[in-house]
Every structure is written in structure tokens, then in C-alpha cells.
Write an enzyme that holds these catalytic residues in place. Sequence first.
Site, PDB file in Angstrom:
ATOM      1  N   ASN A   1      39.381  42.102  53.012  1.00 29.23           N
ATOM      2  CA  ASN A   1      39.311  43.111  51.951  1.00 29.23           C
ATOM      3  C   ASN A   1      38.256  44.183  52.217  1.00 29.23           C
ATOM      4  OD1 ASN A   1      41.494  42.016  50.698  1.00 29.23           O
ATOM      5  ND2 ASN A   1      40.330  40.904  49.135  1.00 29.23           N
TER       6      ASN A   1
ATOM      7  N   ARG B   1      49.167  46.853  49.334  1.00 26.68           N
ATOM      8  CA  ARG B   1      48.452  47.306  48.151  1.00 26.68           C
ATOM      9  C   ARG B   1      47.326  48.285  48.523  1.00 26.68           C
ATOM     10  NH1 ARG B   1      49.733  47.314  42.986  1.00 26.68           N
ATOM     11  NH2 ARG B   1      47.870  47.823  41.840  1.00 26.68           N
TER      12      ARG B   1
ATOM     13  N   ARG C   1      49.544  45.165  37.732  1.00 28.15           N
ATOM     14  CA  ARG C   1      48.420  45.624  38.548  1.00 28.15           C
ATOM     15  C   ARG C   1      48.266  47.128  38.393  1.00 28.15           C
ATOM     16  NH1 ARG C   1      47.858  42.657  44.215  1.00 28.15           N
ATOM     17  NH2 ARG C   1      45.721  43.296  43.814  1.00 28.15           N
ATOM     18  N   PRO C   2      47.701  47.563  37.268  1.00 25.17           N
ATOM     19  CA  PRO C   2      47.597  49.000  37.018  1.00 25.17           C
ATOM     20  C   PRO C   2      46.546  49.657  37.915  1.00 25.17           C
ATOM     21  CG  PRO C   2      46.495  47.777  35.273  1.00 25.17           C
ATOM     22  CD  PRO C   2      47.069  46.759  36.215  1.00 25.17           C
ATOM     23  N   ILE C   3      46.639  50.992  38.056  1.00 27.88           N
ATOM     24  CA  ILE C   3      45.600  51.714  38.791  1.00 27.88           C
ATOM     25  C   ILE C   3      45.007  52.820  37.909  1.00 27.88           C
ATOM     26  CG2 ILE C   3      46.449  51.176  41.115  1.00 27.88           C
ATOM     27  CD1 ILE C   3      47.517  54.117  41.190  1.00 27.88           C
ATOM     28  N   ASP C   4      45.072  52.572  36.584  1.00 29.63           N
ATOM     29  CA  ASP C   4      44.579  53.595  35.651  1.00 29.63           C
ATOM     30  C   ASP C   4      43.092  53.915  35.848  1.00 29.63           C
ATOM     31  OD1 ASP C   4      44.557  50.814  34.578  1.00 29.63           O
ATOM     32  OD2 ASP C   4      43.322  51.732  33.019  1.00 29.63           O
ATOM     33  N   GLN C   5      42.309  52.940  36.268  1.00 27.40           N
ATOM     34  CA  GLN C   5      40.869  53.205  36.436  1.00 27.40           C
ATOM     35  C   GLN C   5      40.596  54.068  37.674  1.00 27.40           C
ATOM     36  OE1 GLN C   5      38.625  52.332  33.934  1.00 27.40           O
ATOM     37  NE2 GLN C   5      40.625  51.884  33.033  1.00 27.40           N
TER      38      GLN C   5
ATOM     39  N   ASP D   1      40.284  34.908  44.317  1.00 24.08           N
ATOM     40  CA  ASP D   1      41.002  34.690  45.577  1.00 24.08           C
ATOM     41  C   ASP D   1      40.772  33.283  46.143  1.00 24.08           C
ATOM     42  OD1 ASP D   1      41.971  37.229  45.305  1.00 24.08           O
ATOM     43  OD2 ASP D   1      40.590  38.139  46.744  1.00 24.08           O
TER      44      ASP D   1
END
Length: 432
Positions: free
Chosen positions: A23, A93, A122-126, A307
Site C-alpha cells: 500500500n 483501486r 467504497r466512496p471517494i467523496d473525501q 487488513d
Amino acid sequence: MTNYIIHGGNPLFGEVEISGAKNAAIAIIPAAVLVDGVCRIENIPQISDVTLCLRILDNLGASVRSINPHTVEIDCTHIRSTRTSYDLARKIRASYYLIGALLGRFGRAEVTMPGGCNFGVRPIDQHVKGFTAMGAKVVVEGGFIHASADSGRLRGANIYLDVVSVGATMNIMMAAVLADGNTVIENAAKEPHIVDLANFLNSMGASVRGAGTDTIKITGVDRLRGGSYTIIPDQIEAGTYMAAVAATGGQVLVKNIIPKHMDCITAKLVEMGVEVEENEDTLLVRRTGRLQKTNVKTMPYPGFPTDMQPQITSVLSIADGTSLVTESVWNNRFRYVDELKRMGACIQVDDKTAVVEGVDHLTGAPIQACDLRAGAALVIAALAARGESEINCVHYIERGYEHIVEKLRALGADIQIVEVPGTSDELEAHIG
Ligand code: EPU
């Protein structure tokens, strides 16, 4: 299609070398887009997610040169496109890091909507909130996220994250390093790979302070220059081998780790009766007696990592007593439990909590991985079980674990790779 066949019951003994952190690598490789010059990146894990990241950069027009299996040189000076390949980027992702990197460097980005919802929404609004605060316009059209800064350059901003998000913290950090002025990220994530990305960017000339705390301050600079950087060891890979020893018994020296990063995992294994001896960059892990129950709740770092949740659940499934495992990061990360039940585990999932009643032993069965860490959990269960297990969909596992079969075999595991008819669906959404 590739499957793993495991004959369980062998305790693990020996030494295992931990690879570079997945990651961290899949954020640092896209971050090379911000650099005007050659970045030499060392300790890159040989995993399929990294291969995809490098192919996406190559497709954008970067020069990607493999120096040895764990070192690449990336030169993004002559990137000719700010639009990612639809087919490549949707498989992983982490392609969303190219929004921050391309927007930061060129003031515009068109990146495929990241696919895969294997453990819930799994939003990406932030991420979008951060880019917008910095003056970008972000719209979704035709499967792509289009982001552009009116003046061609983002401007620094104060951004408060409503949820602690690893991805949003890293993406906003990337966007901010070349922005005009100062950016402050409040309620930032603190994972080791956040610090690693900040160290990478700083080594190329950026000014990022406070990474590893919940306030990160970035002062924009005009350009980043090339340099050399070594990725940190993978906390989750190390934790997975520790969990494997806990499940099978035996004694293994886990090498090339940062012990501090392992504290949250070590603490739980010790509560379960595993002995862990810490040295400068190794951990000696030993389990001789029966495992004891414990409760685990996943939290952002320095809490217990989500994880590692599936892997620790596999171990607890053969511990004495009843344990509670609570998932507080993702809303649907217990799908693998049905596979553990096929092996005789006694686990009830109620919303975000799994009640794990330890059984004496598991028995081998045909089982299927549904995502990367779920796959690792099944490998652990199969190593500890009596009899033969056949795990399919192992391409998920190979997204994040370098040479897992070879590493386990060297520890005495009976694990083989077999080719079976059928195609592993390469287009299946990659998450991670
Ligand atoms: N969230 C939002 N809005 C956002 C972003 C996140 O509501 O804009 C929520 C998520 O729905 C989730 C929580 O915030 O409930 C945390 O999500 P985060 O953004 O931290 O996760 P991520 O960046 O998408 C990374 C890792 C995951 C790991 C999580 C948490 C990568 C590519 N992926 O995901 O790793 O589980 O952080 O530590 O770095 C894996 O390696 O197996 C894996 C899934």
C-alpha cells in the site's frame, strides 16, 4: 486458472524475509508523476498490483525501467497524456492516486472510476472534497473522473476529513505538494504508508510536515526533482506470516520489518498465547501451547488493521474460548467466513461483529478466496487444518503477497500451485 493445494498440519519453522509494502508502493509509484526527473524506487514488491501501476504509468507516456526485480526507475518528465487507460486503471483501486498526482502536476486529470466493491461501499467523496477545496472542478462522465483546476494550478486549502481515510489523505497530499500556498489536512490517516509517501515526496523536494499525526501541513513548491527512495517493509505481509505461525505452531524469524509498525498485531497475538521476541528489524514468533481467545476491533492506525482482520479470525477459529471480532472500517468484510465454516469453523456474523467460538481443529475443504486478505486468511486456515484444501481465485492473493507459495514452502508448508481448466477473470475488479 491457478489454485493452491495445501495439506495442512505442518508447523512452520525457519526464516521469512518481508517484502516492500504494497500500500506504500501503489501510492509512491503514481506519485512519481509529480517528479520532474528520474525517480529510483527500491524495495518494490513483485506483486500484480505493482505491475498494473507501472503499466498505467507506461501507458501515460512515462519511461519505466526495471533495474532489478525490486528496483525501478521512473521518469515522468515526458508524460504526454493526463487520461489513464480505461481498461488498466479500472482493474486497481489505487489508480485513484493518479487523480491527485496528475492534477497536482498538470492541473487536470481524467482517471477511470475505481472499480470493485468487494467489502461494501467504497466512496471517494473525501478525495473529491479535498480537490474541490483546492480549486478543482470534479465531474464523473463516461466512466471517468474528470478533474481540472481553472487556472491550471491548484491552490492550498484547509481540509478537514469527515472520516479517517488513507486514500483521501494520500491523494490530497499528492495534489498539494505542487499547489500554490499551504495546505492543511485535519483528521488525517496515520498509517505507516502515509509517512512513507510523505518521506518519498520530501526526498524529491516537497515540504510535507506532520505525516503520522492527524494534522499534515504541506507547503507547495514549484517542482520536485528526481532522486532515490526505498519503500518500507509490508506491515500486513509480516502480520500474515505471524498469524500463520500462530495458527500452525512452530517458530519463525520474521525478517526485514519495523517492529513499531507491528505493535498493534503483536499485542493481540501475545494475548492469545503466542511468544514474540523483538529485535532491531526482526521478530521471532513462536507458538507451542493452545491458543487463547481474545477480542479484536479494527481501527485506523495505530489500532488493529482491518487488513489483518480476516487472518486473525482464522487464528481465533482454533483458539480456546469465544472471541469477538469487530470490523469498524469496512461495512462488509466478513464474506470469507462462509468459507471458514466449510472447514468446520464455528463463527456467527452479526452486522459488524463476528462471534468466533474456537473449535479443536479445522478440516481441509475446497474453498474460494473473495479478496486479497480473505485469501490470506484461507491460506492460514488451510495450513492449520487437518487434510487437504484446494483454494481457488488465488489471483486475489497474488495481488498483494510476493512469492507467497515459495516463502511458505521454505518454512515447511505443504503447498502447491496447480493449473486447472477455466480462466481466472482478469477483468474482475481489483480492490486494495
Ligand atoms: N471513506 C469514505 N469516503 C472516502 C474515502 C473513504 O467514506 O472518500 C470510508 C470508507 O468507505 C471506509 C473508510 O473510510 O469505510 C476507510 O477507507 P480508506 O479511504 O482509508 O481506505 P482506502 O484508502 O480505500 C486503503 C487500503 C486498504 C485498507 C484501507 C484501510 C490501498 C489501495 N488500500 O484503502 O487496503 O483496507 O486503506 O486501511 O491502500 C488491502 O490492502 O487489502 C486493502 C483493502
